[in-house]
Each structure stands twice: as structure tokens, then as C-alpha cells.
Design a protein around this motif. Sequence first.
Motif, mmCIF file in Angstrom:
data_model
loop_
_atom_site.group_PDB
_atom_site.id
_atom_site.type_symbol
_atom_site.label_atom_id
_atom_site.label_comp_id
_atom_site.label_asym_id
_atom_site.label_seq_id
_atom_site.Cartn_x
_atom_site.Cartn_y
_atom_site.Cartn_z
ATOM 1 N N VAL A 85 -24.518 -45.879 3.882
ATOM 2 C CA VAL A 85 -25.697 -47.185 3.778
ATOM 3 C C VAL A 85 -25.513 -48.053 2.663
ATOM 4 C CG1 VAL A 85 -27.965 -47.438 3.716
ATOM 5 C CG2 VAL A 85 -27.374 -45.704 5.320
ATOM 6 N N ILE A 86 -24.991 -47.507 1.438
ATOM 7 C CA ILE A 86 -24.942 -48.138 0.329
ATOM 8 C C ILE A 86 -23.767 -49.046 0.361
ATOM 9 C CG2 ILE A 86 -24.707 -48.435 -1.981
ATOM 10 C CD1 ILE A 86 -26.877 -45.980 -2.067
ATOM 11 N N ALA A 87 -22.686 -48.176 0.669
ATOM 12 C CA ALA A 87 -21.284 -48.835 0.625
ATOM 13 C C ALA A 87 -20.744 -49.674 1.629
ATOM 14 C CB ALA A 87 -20.139 -47.359 0.456
ATOM 15 N N PHE A 88 -21.148 -49.391 2.931
ATOM 16 C CA PHE A 88 -20.945 -50.353 4.022
ATOM 17 C C PHE A 88 -21.360 -51.673 3.713
ATOM 18 C CE2 PHE A 88 -21.643 -52.066 8.182
ATOM 19 C CZ PHE A 88 -20.345 -52.346 8.601
ATOM 20 N N PRO A 89 -22.710 -52.206 3.538
ATOM 21 C CA PRO A 89 -23.085 -53.406 3.064
ATOM 22 C C PRO A 89 -22.272 -54.019 2.122
ATOM 23 C CG PRO A 89 -25.109 -52.299 3.307
ATOM 24 C CD PRO A 89 -23.796 -51.153 3.210
ATOM 25 N N PRO A 100 -13.263 -61.004 -5.508
ATOM 26 C CA PRO A 100 -13.340 -60.020 -4.264
ATOM 27 C C PRO A 100 -12.574 -58.702 -4.471
ATOM 28 C CG PRO A 100 -12.584 -62.491 -3.945
ATOM 29 C CD PRO A 100 -12.637 -62.157 -5.406
ATOM 30 N N THR A 101 -11.529 -58.707 -5.179
ATOM 31 C CA THR A 101 -10.682 -57.378 -5.583
ATOM 32 C C THR A 101 -11.739 -56.631 -6.419
ATOM 33 O OG1 THR A 101 -8.690 -58.737 -5.075
ATOM 34 C CG2 THR A 101 -8.705 -56.326 -5.849
ATOM 35 N N LEU A 102 -12.289 -57.063 -7.346
ATOM 36 C CA LEU A 102 -13.104 -56.280 -8.308
ATOM 37 C C LEU A 102 -14.300 -55.750 -7.607
ATOM 38 C CD1 LEU A 102 -13.371 -58.380 -11.461
ATOM 39 C CD2 LEU A 102 -12.211 -56.455 -11.285
ATOM 40 N N LEU A 103 -14.974 -56.434 -6.417
ATOM 41 C CA LEU A 103 -15.825 -55.968 -5.618
ATOM 42 C C LEU A 103 -15.459 -54.608 -4.872
ATOM 43 C CD1 LEU A 103 -17.853 -59.193 -4.342
ATOM 44 C CD2 LEU A 103 -18.771 -57.546 -5.935
ATOM 45 N N SER A 104 -14.282 -54.688 -4.116
ATOM 46 C CA SER A 104 -13.719 -53.758 -3.774
ATOM 47 C C SER A 104 -13.360 -52.429 -4.423
ATOM 48 C CB SER A 104 -12.380 -54.045 -2.930
ATOM 49 O OG SER A 104 -12.670 -55.172 -2.050
ATOM 50 N N ASN A 105 -13.131 -52.803 -5.877
ATOM 51 C CA ASN A 105 -12.849 -51.726 -6.630
ATOM 52 C C ASN A 105 -14.044 -50.980 -6.990
ATOM 53 O OD1 ASN A 105 -10.103 -52.214 -6.860
ATOM 54 N ND2 ASN A 105 -10.339 -53.627 -8.637
ATOM 55 N N CYS A 106 -15.358 -51.947 -7.125
ATOM 56 C CA CYS A 106 -16.603 -51.158 -7.432
ATOM 57 C C CYS A 106 -17.031 -50.254 -6.297
ATOM 58 C CB CYS A 106 -17.471 -52.290 -7.580
ATOM 59 S SG CYS A 106 -17.419 -53.252 -9.284
ATOM 60 N N VAL A 107 -16.909 -50.779 -5.062
ATOM 61 C CA VAL A 107 -17.046 -49.972 -3.877
ATOM 62 C C VAL A 107 -16.392 -48.521 -3.896
ATOM 63 C CG1 VAL A 107 -17.055 -49.541 -1.497
ATOM 64 C CG2 VAL A 107 -17.731 -51.704 -2.603
ATOM 65 N N SER A 108 -15.116 -48.661 -4.301
ATOM 66 C CA SER A 108 -14.261 -47.437 -4.304
ATOM 67 C C SER A 108 -14.495 -46.509 -5.551
ATOM 68 C CB SER A 108 -12.857 -47.952 -4.782
ATOM 69 O OG SER A 108 -12.245 -48.663 -3.616
ATOM 70 N N LEU A 109 -15.072 -47.180 -6.611
ATOM 71 C CA LEU A 109 -15.718 -46.531 -7.759
ATOM 72 C C LEU A 109 -16.905 -45.592 -7.334
ATOM 73 C CD1 LEU A 109 -15.029 -45.652 -10.654
ATOM 74 C CD2 LEU A 109 -16.776 -47.427 -11.448
ATOM 75 N N PHE A 110 -17.820 -46.195 -6.775
ATOM 76 C CA PHE A 110 -18.891 -45.666 -6.095
ATOM 77 C C PHE A 110 -18.618 -44.469 -5.201
ATOM 78 C CE2 PHE A 110 -22.180 -45.431 -2.709
ATOM 79 C CZ PHE A 110 -23.234 -45.077 -3.393
ATOM 80 N N LYS A 111 -17.621 -44.577 -4.464
ATOM 81 C CA LYS A 111 -17.541 -43.170 -3.686
ATOM 82 C C LYS A 111 -16.721 -42.368 -4.490
ATOM 83 C CE LYS A 111 -15.432 -46.098 -0.482
ATOM 84 N NZ LYS A 111 -14.507 -46.587 0.558
#
Length: 221
Positions: free
Chosen positions: A199-203, A148-159
Motif C-alpha cells: 500500500v505504501i510502495a505501489f503509489p 525519477p531514478t532517485l524515487l525508484s531507489n527510495c522505493v527499493s530502499l523502503f522494501k
Amino acid sequence: MTLDFSILLRFEHALLLGLWMTIKLTVICIVLGCSFGFLVGLLRTSRNLALRAISSIYVEFFRGTPVLIQLFWIFFCLPLILGVELSNLASGVIALTLYMGAITSETFRASLKSIGQEQLDACVALGLPRRSQVMNVVLPQAVLRAIPTLLSNCVSLFKESALVSAVGMADLMFVGQNISNNTARPVEVLTVVALIYFVIAFPLTRAVSLVEGRILKKLAI
């Protein structure tokens, strides 16, 4: 001022190429950063004081300084120190990988600490070598608990990847800025670029909550 979003249809291909570069950079840095972060997480739980100190300094430095400054330092200063040329792609990968490694190492360190000592004792009792303990017992459980936390980190990295536009890398943000400058339509262009990121980060952000709920239920926490 009259808004005209139709003008972006002329630059559809350029925006898609920029998005592809952003996604490619993000995926590369996620793979390298998570791998490095797991290694650093192991070092931070090591019994060796020197290894713990070095890894802790690395983590605190990259978590405590702006990613943009890290990127600029690697792009402008590191080539002078090493005496080699670094492309903007190489600089972006190095900077974002080191940043990702720092933030994921904390995630892995927490998940490693959650693994019961009795499991490690059982590995020792069975005579498993250290490599087998890490790969077959520690790693699978640590990754599962950290997802779960890794996925959050991945979204943060995308931004955060939008920052590489500052060193001339042709990602989505860089392409958007160029289109904005050439068309004198910053409102339309930057709005669309922001919407693409959203559109990519929110889902993905919503998916984190769903995955977290399922994992917690599976672990019965």
C-alpha cells in the motif's frame, strides 16, 4: 484452515510502531545515502585517477554484494574490528546508507555527465569557485535530472529495509514476525504486513512514472 484477520486488531498499535520505525529508518538512510551518493558521483567524474578508482571499488562492491550480508558484516564484524559496540539501529543505518549511496551515485554520475560542458566552461569564465560551481550550477541540474531514478531507489530502499529485522531491529517486519510466532497465525499476519508494504510502495512506484514524464517534458528530452 480458517483465516481470522480480526486477531490483528489486538496488535494494531505494535504494527503502527513497527511501521513508524521502518519509515523513520528509510527517511534517515535516504537523506544520508543521497547526500553521500552525490559526493561519490562527483568523485567518479573526477580527473583524479585515485579518487575515481576508490569510489568505483566502493560502488561496485556494494552494488555487487547482497544487502543482507553487508548488514550482517557491519553488525557482527565491524564492532570486533573497531572495538566498539554498534546497536542494531546504528548498524542498519550504516548498511542501508552505504547501499543507498552506491546505487544513487550511479544515478548522479549519469545526470552529471548529461550537463553540457559549455556550462562548466561558463562557470570557469565567470571565475566561480569550485564550491559555487557545484552548489549553484551542477547540483540543481543533477538533482532535477536524477529525480525519477532517485524515487525508484527510495522505493527499493523502503522494501530492502525489511532486512534489518534479521539483526533484531523492531521494524514492521520484525514486529510482524513476533506477532506471527506468538499467535501461530503466520498467514494472516504476514499477509497484512505484505499488504502494508504494498500500500505504501505501489503509489510511490506509480508516482515515479508521473514525475518522470513531467521532468522529461520540462527538459524537452
